[in-house]
Motif scaffolding. Structure first.
Motif, PDB file in Angstrom:
ATOM      1  N   PRO A  41       1.039  -1.316  -0.105  1.00 43.75           N
ATOM      2  CA  PRO A  41       0.188  -0.023  -0.105  1.00 43.75           C
ATOM      3  C   PRO A  41       0.886   1.395  -0.135  1.00 43.75           C
ATOM      4  O   PRO A  41       2.047   1.276   0.415  1.00 43.75           O
ATOM      5  CB  PRO A  41      -0.955  -0.032   1.332  1.00 43.75           C
ATOM      6  N   PRO A  42       0.151   2.252  -0.366  1.00 44.39           N
ATOM      7  CA  PRO A  42       1.184   3.621  -0.465  1.00 44.39           C
ATOM      8  C   PRO A  42       1.049   4.175   0.944  1.00 44.39           C
ATOM      9  O   PRO A  42       0.164   3.555   1.868  1.00 44.39           O
ATOM     10  CB  PRO A  42       0.260   4.579  -1.330  1.00 44.39           C
ATOM     11  N   TYR A  43       2.161   5.039   1.199  1.00 43.02           N
ATOM     12  CA  TYR A  43       2.212   5.682   2.400  1.00 43.02           C
ATOM     13  C   TYR A  43       2.396   7.023   2.553  1.00 43.02           C
ATOM     14  O   TYR A  43       3.028   7.569   1.361  1.00 43.02           O
ATOM     15  CB  TYR A  43       3.112   4.997   3.645  1.00 43.02           C
ATOM     16  N   VAL A  44       1.981   7.971   3.265  1.00 45.45           N
ATOM     17  CA  VAL A  44       2.345   9.339   3.146  1.00 45.45           C
ATOM     18  C   VAL A  44       2.734   9.732   4.516  1.00 45.45           C
ATOM     19  O   VAL A  44       1.914   9.631   5.496  1.00 45.45           O
ATOM     20  CB  VAL A  44       0.957  10.309   2.293  1.00 45.45           C
ATOM     21  N   ILE A  45       3.601  10.844   4.643  1.00 43.21           N
ATOM     22  CA  ILE A  45       3.919  11.729   5.891  1.00 43.21           C
ATOM     23  C   ILE A  45       3.710  13.159   5.547  1.00 43.21           C
ATOM     24  O   ILE A  45       4.362  13.519   4.551  1.00 43.21           O
ATOM     25  CB  ILE A  45       5.470  11.293   6.421  1.00 43.21           C
ATOM     26  N   LEU A  46       2.988  13.856   6.283  1.00 39.24           N
ATOM     27  CA  LEU A  46       2.672  15.290   5.968  1.00 39.24           C
ATOM     28  C   LEU A  46       3.140  16.389   7.136  1.00 39.24           C
ATOM     29  O   LEU A  46       3.139  15.952   8.273  1.00 39.24           O
ATOM     30  CB  LEU A  46       1.101  15.364   5.896  1.00 39.24           C
ATOM     31  N   THR A  47       4.150  16.935   6.604  1.00 36.44           N
ATOM     32  CA  THR A  47       4.545  18.319   7.628  1.00 36.44           C
ATOM     33  C   THR A  47       4.267  19.570   6.993  1.00 36.44           C
ATOM     34  O   THR A  47       3.934  19.807   6.060  1.00 36.44           O
ATOM     35  CB  THR A  47       6.149  17.910   7.939  1.00 36.44           C
ATOM     36  N   LYS A  48       4.663  20.518   7.847  1.00 39.83           N
ATOM     37  CA  LYS A  48       4.636  21.928   7.532  1.00 39.83           C
ATOM     38  C   LYS A  48       5.788  22.390   7.348  1.00 39.83           C
ATOM     39  O   LYS A  48       6.575  21.985   8.124  1.00 39.83           O
ATOM     40  CB  LYS A  48       3.661  22.619   8.705  1.00 39.83           C
ATOM     41  N   THR A  49       6.081  23.559   6.731  1.00 36.25           N
ATOM     42  CA  THR A  49       7.234  24.174   6.487  1.00 36.25           C
ATOM     43  C   THR A  49       7.659  25.039   7.718  1.00 36.25           C
ATOM     44  O   THR A  49       6.719  25.578   8.587  1.00 36.25           O
ATOM     45  CB  THR A  49       7.189  25.078   5.203  1.00 36.25           C
ATOM     46  N   GLN A  50       8.971  25.176   8.022  1.00 35.44           N
ATOM     47  CA  GLN A  50       9.458  25.949   9.124  1.00 35.44           C
ATOM     48  C   GLN A  50      10.367  27.104   8.568  1.00 35.44           C
ATOM     49  O   GLN A  50      10.885  26.917   7.657  1.00 35.44           O
ATOM     50  CB  GLN A  50      10.058  24.966  10.197  1.00 35.44           C
ATOM     51  N   GLY A  51      10.471  28.066   9.338  1.00 32.03           N
ATOM     52  CA  GLY A  51      11.171  29.038   8.883  1.00 32.03           C
ATOM     53  C   GLY A  51      12.656  28.633   9.095  1.00 32.03           C
ATOM     54  O   GLY A  51      13.008  27.969  10.105  1.00 32.03           O
ATOM     55  N   TYR A  52      13.685  29.019   8.388  1.00 31.19           N
ATOM     56  CA  TYR A  52      14.986  28.520   8.491  1.00 31.19           C
ATOM     57  C   TYR A  52      15.833  28.817   9.603  1.00 31.19           C
ATOM     58  O   TYR A  52      16.391  28.068  10.200  1.00 31.19           O
ATOM     59  CB  TYR A  52      15.763  29.159   7.081  1.00 31.19           C
ATOM     60  N   PHE A  53      15.549  30.077  10.060  1.00 33.15           N
ATOM     61  CA  PHE A  53      16.075  30.539  11.581  1.00 33.15           C
ATOM     62  C   PHE A  53      15.044  30.530  12.609  1.00 33.15           C
ATOM     63  O   PHE A  53      15.368  31.008  13.633  1.00 33.15           O
ATOM     64  CB  PHE A  53      16.592  32.036  11.354  1.00 33.15           C
ATOM     65  N   ALA A  54      14.039  29.850  12.566  1.00 34.77           N
ATOM     66  CA  ALA A  54      13.122  29.496  13.613  1.00 34.77           C
ATOM     67  C   ALA A  54      13.878  28.665  14.618  1.00 34.77           C
ATOM     68  O   ALA A  54      14.398  27.715  14.337  1.00 34.77           O
ATOM     69  CB  ALA A  54      11.793  28.825  13.158  1.00 34.77           C
ATOM     70  N   ASN A  55      13.278  28.898  15.755  1.00 38.18           N
ATOM     71  CA  ASN A  55      13.640  28.231  17.107  1.00 38.18           C
ATOM     72  C   ASN A  55      13.070  26.778  16.849  1.00 38.18           C
ATOM     73  O   ASN A  55      11.932  26.564  16.475  1.00 38.18           O
ATOM     74  CB  ASN A  55      13.416  28.853  18.529  1.00 38.18           C
ATOM     75  N   ILE A  56      13.834  26.037  17.312  1.00 38.07           N
ATOM     76  CA  ILE A  56      13.232  24.345  17.337  1.00 38.07           C
ATOM     77  C   ILE A  56      13.604  23.957  18.833  1.00 38.07           C
ATOM     78  O   ILE A  56      14.254  23.864  19.439  1.00 38.07           O
ATOM     79  CB  ILE A  56      14.222  23.660  16.311  1.00 38.07           C
ATOM     80  N   ASP A  57      12.114  23.664  19.286  1.00 38.47           N
ATOM     81  CA  ASP A  57      11.925  22.923  20.513  1.00 38.47           C
ATOM     82  C   ASP A  57      10.882  21.796  20.450  1.00 38.47           C
ATOM     83  O   ASP A  57      10.439  21.414  19.341  1.00 38.47           O
ATOM     84  CB  ASP A  57      11.723  24.130  21.566  1.00 38.47           C
ATOM     85  N   THR A  58      10.494  21.135  21.500  1.00 35.72           N
ATOM     86  CA  THR A  58       9.379  20.298  21.606  1.00 35.72           C
ATOM     87  C   THR A  58       8.270  20.665  20.974  1.00 35.72           C
ATOM     88  O   THR A  58       7.484  19.972  20.333  1.00 35.72           O
ATOM     89  CB  THR A  58       9.283  19.672  22.957  1.00 35.72           C
ATOM     90  N   ASN A  59       7.639  21.930  20.956  1.00 35.33           N
ATOM     91  CA  ASN A  59       6.620  22.562  20.266  1.00 35.33           C
ATOM     92  C   ASN A  59       6.753  22.414  19.188  1.00 35.33           C
ATOM     93  O   ASN A  59       5.615  22.252  18.242  1.00 35.33           O
ATOM     94  CB  ASN A  59       6.446  23.802  21.204  1.00 35.33           C
ATOM     95  N   PHE A 119      -3.444  -5.562  -2.577  1.00 37.90           N
ATOM     96  CA  PHE A 119      -2.531  -4.795  -3.201  1.00 37.90           C
ATOM     97  C   PHE A 119      -1.466  -5.520  -4.199  1.00 37.90           C
ATOM     98  O   PHE A 119      -0.829  -4.927  -5.088  1.00 37.90           O
ATOM     99  CB  PHE A 119      -1.494  -4.062  -2.006  1.00 37.90           C
ATOM    100  N   LYS A 120      -1.641  -6.913  -4.146  1.00 38.94           N
ATOM    101  CA  LYS A 120      -1.098  -7.597  -5.105  1.00 38.94           C
ATOM    102  C   LYS A 120      -1.510  -7.047  -6.622  1.00 38.94           C
ATOM    103  O   LYS A 120      -0.698  -7.238  -7.407  1.00 38.94           O
ATOM    104  CB  LYS A 120      -1.334  -9.080  -5.152  1.00 38.94           C
ATOM    105  N   ASN A 121      -2.783  -6.898  -6.707  1.00 40.67           N
ATOM    106  CA  ASN A 121      -3.125  -6.586  -7.868  1.00 40.67           C
ATOM    107  C   ASN A 121      -3.359  -4.997  -8.115  1.00 40.67           C
ATOM    108  O   ASN A 121      -3.355  -4.570  -9.056  1.00 40.67           O
ATOM    109  CB  ASN A 121      -4.789  -7.109  -8.061  1.00 40.67           C
ATOM    110  N   TRP A 122      -3.467  -4.286  -6.995  1.00 38.07           N
ATOM    111  CA  TRP A 122      -3.687  -2.798  -7.069  1.00 38.07           C
ATOM    112  C   TRP A 122      -2.344  -2.067  -7.291  1.00 38.07           C
ATOM    113  O   TRP A 122      -2.234  -1.006  -8.122  1.00 38.07           O
ATOM    114  CB  TRP A 122      -4.188  -2.316  -5.579  1.00 38.07           C
ATOM    115  N   SER A 123      -1.490  -2.435  -6.706  1.00 33.46           N
ATOM    116  CA  SER A 123       0.142  -1.632  -7.014  1.00 33.46           C
ATOM    117  C   SER A 123       1.141  -2.529  -7.714  1.00 33.46           C
ATOM    118  O   SER A 123       1.621  -3.459  -7.370  1.00 33.46           O
ATOM    119  CB  SER A 123       0.604  -0.985  -5.526  1.00 33.46           C
TER     120      SER A 123
END
Length: 174
Positions: A41-59, A119-123
């Motif tokens: 089956p297909p899989y997809v992971i979706l994220t949002k862009t972040q600013g290059y100089f943005a602070n990175i923390d758990t939030n 999925f043997k026949n689908w993909s």
């Protein structure tokens, strides 16, 4: 000699001007990562862009993933008919992966997990697959094809050159 001194002096006496670069904040965009393989089956992971100089923390990390999108994959078969599947988030997973949940649930039933005949026949190789992601009044589309697999031409075993043990071998292939 005088020219050398003059050159060195000019190198130390230079104009300095501060440069300010305005990194205007762009609107948030969706980053789509995914794949499809023959018989799977297909899989997809979706994220949002972040600013290059943005602070990175758990939030930042917690808000990075998109968890409320609608994800659809569809294909056209050789006879001209089309079929689609809706990809859903894997529940209780560290980060949201969208996939075909019945297949995922069958894998959790180890050692009784079985290949899904759907999925043997689908993909299949040489078939085109279309992706539609709907999120926040945005729609992203994409298209891919599973390439023909390249068969192995040659397969052999060689003793591992970086070990002193006699039972370490590498499997090599062309």
């Amino acid at each position: 000699i005088m020219k050398k001194y003059l050159f060195i002096l000019l190198c130390f006496i230079s104009c300095e001007e501060e440069i300010f670069i305005d990194f205007s904040s762009e609107s948030i965009k969706i980053v789509v990562e995914g794949g499809i393989e023959e018989g799977m089956p297909p899989y997809v992971i979706l994220t949002k862009t972040q600013g290059y100089f943005a602070n990175i923390d758990t939030n930042t990390y917690n808000n990075l993933f998109i968890t409320d999108a609608e994800v659809i994959v569809w294909t056209t078969f050789e006879d001209g008919t089309t079929d689609s599947i809706i990809l859903e988030k894997i529940p209780e997973y560290p980060f949201p992966i969208y996939t075909h949940l019945p297949y995922w649930n069958s894998l959790q039933n180890y050692p009784y997990a079985m290949e899904d005949p759907f999925f043997k026949n689908w993909s299949k190789a040489n078939r085109t697959y279309n992706l539609i992601v709907k999120w926040n009044n945005n729609e992203i589309t994409s298209q891919t094809t599973i390439p023909n697999p390249t068969p192995l031409d040659c397969l052999w075993i060689e003793k591992n050159e970086f070990t002193d043990r006699n039972d370490r071998f590498d499997v090599r292939a062309i």
